[in-house]
Structures are given as structure tokens and as C-alpha cells.
Design a protein around this motif. Structure first.
Motif: not given
Length: 265
Positions: A103-109
Motif C-alpha cells: 500500500s505504501q509503495r502504491n501510494a507513493g507511485i
């Protein structure tokens, strides 16, 4: 001055003004998933001290939490780094599958997709907070035209995981499970921001095996022939998967633990 605004439900953003406006130097977006633990602030402090020396970088720190951490925010405000701070709680599905940082990486993307200026050249990279980085790595990744790749020290149970390069092309991997199309650690690749706009649905999946996140992510945008071996054609180690552990507090008296924990809240 730091301005607080809500970007979306469960996401609180703190942007700083971008100071370095060099029109030629590609901007680096460095996405760092993080979560509360005793070593969190020391790990982020070490990474902040490294990134303070990186020109034209924007640090996207994404915390696995419902609410912002005042200690993390204080650290970011005290740094000289341009940053955005998001909170994004990991989904129950991801937690059940033992996937970390999805979820964190997708939020950054998604933040990059929403805020990047298309006319500006940029590169994004997943900079976990428990790794050790050479400053040379950040200058290397600015060369990324599509997807760049390099060795990672202390990864996959090896002294180094590295692509095998022949005549400037990646032909295989010396790594755990080398049959994967992209047998690379999360710290071992970067992508040009254009890739996110060419592949608008590209993201990490909750239905991936824990050790196959990198492979399935990269399969959405490229083939092995697209890989650009950097770090002197993958002969130099510029990042190490050092990791940190929670400190041994075996000598701390039980009555002192509550007092001690307030420093890590």
C-alpha cells in the motif's frame, strides 16, 4: 514553512518547497515505506543524512498508519530535504498475505502520477529506510531512460545479488531464484517517471508471492531487453541491504519500559 493539507482519505501530505531548480538535472523521487518500531527514527535519521547530500531529490515517506507520527514529521521538518509525508495503512488483505509495503509503495507511485510535471525529466526509486546507500548510486540512477538495474549487497542470502551482463545487456542473474524474469531486489532498480504515464495501471499487487513483488511489478512495463545495467555494467555495489534490528533491551527493567517508549511514540 510546512503547509498541511489532506490529499485523500487516510493520506496526509506535508510538502516542502523545491529549492533546486536545475532544469537539466532529472528530479529523483525516492519512495520510502516506513512503519513504527524502535529503530524507525534511527533508520530514517541515517537515510535523511544521506539524502541531504543528493541534489534535486524529493523524498516521499509513506507511513503504515492511520495518523501521522509527530516524531517522523519532526525529523522531516528538521532536515533540509524536499519531502512529502503520506500516511497509508496497509490493507487487511496485504497483512494476511505477509506482503510488506504494498500500500505504501502504491501510494507513493500514485502521488507521483498526480503531482509530477510531465515536461520535467524524472526518475523514481524505492529507497527502504533500513538500507545503506552510496551517494554515487543516486547520480547513477539519473541516467535511467526506462528501467535501470544494478547489484545489491547482502540480498537474497548472498554477499551480492547481481545481474549478469554481456555486451551491455542483462542476460541473467546471480540471485535467489534466478529463473525469475527479473531476479532483482527492491533496492536494485529505478524507473523513469515516463513509465508511470505510459502504463497508468502499473502498481504492486496484493496477489503476489512475497518474494516476487519486484518481478511482477517490472513485468508490467518492460522485458529483460529493456534493462539498462548501471554501476559500471553491474560491477560495483552501491547499495547494501544492511537492515536493522530492534535493539536488545534485555537489561531494561519492566518499570522503565513505559518511560522509555515515550521517546519512540
Amino acid at each position: 514553512m510546512c503547509i498541511l493539507f489532506v490529499a485523500a482519505a487516510g493520506e496526509i501530505v506535508h510538502p516542502k518547497t523545491q529549492v533546486d531548480t536545475d532544469p537539466i538535472l532529472p528530479i529523483l523521487y525516492l519512495i520510502t515505506p516506513t512503519y513504527y518500531r524502535l529503530s524507525q527514527i534511527p533508520d530514517l535519521t541515517r537515510l535523511a543524512n544521506t539524502l541531504a547530500h543528493v541534489k534535486k531529490a524529493h523524498w516521499i515517506v509513506v507511513e503504515d498508519a492511520y495518523h501521522e507520527s509527530q516524531r517522523v514529521l519532526a525529523l522531516l521538518n528538521q532536515s533540509s530535504i524536499t519531502y512529502t509525508y503520506l500516511t497509508k495503512r496497509e490493507s487487511k488483505k496485504a497483512r494476511a498475505s505477509n506482503l510488506k509495503g504494498v500500500s505504501q509503495r502504491n501510494a507513493g507511485i500514485e502521488w507521483i502520477r498526480q503531482h509530477h510535471i510531465p515536461t520535467v525529466d524524472g526518475v523514481f526509486y524505492f529507497a527502504d529506510d533500513d538500507n545503506t546507500y552510496s551517494l554515487e548510486l543516486f547520480e547513477e540512477m539519473r541516467k535511467t531512460r526506462k528501467v535501470s538495474i544494478w547489484p545489491v549487497g547482502f540480498a537474497g542470502g548472498r554477499a551480492v545479488e547481481t545481474p549478469k551482463v554481456e555486451n551491455g545487456k542483462v542476460v541473467g542473474f546471480s540471485a535467489w531464484s534466478p529463473e525469475r524474469e527479473f531476479a532483482v531486489d527492491m533496492a536494485g532498480f529505478a524507473l523513469n517517471v515516463k513509465v508511470l504515464f505510459d502504463h497508468p495501471n502499473m502498481k504492486f499487487s496484493y496477489n503476489t508471492e512475497n518474494s516476487f513483488q519486484e518481478t511482477e511489478f517490472l513485468q508490467q512495463c518492460c522485458t529483460r531487453d529493456d534493462l539498462e545495467p548501471l554501476a559500471d555494467e553491474c560491477t560495483k555495489i552501491l547499495v547494501w541491504h544492511t537492515r536493522t534490528e530492534n535493539p536488545d533491551m534485555g537489561f531494561v527493567k519492566p518499570q522503565d519500559v513505559k518511560h522509555l517508549m515515550k521517546f519512540y511514540a
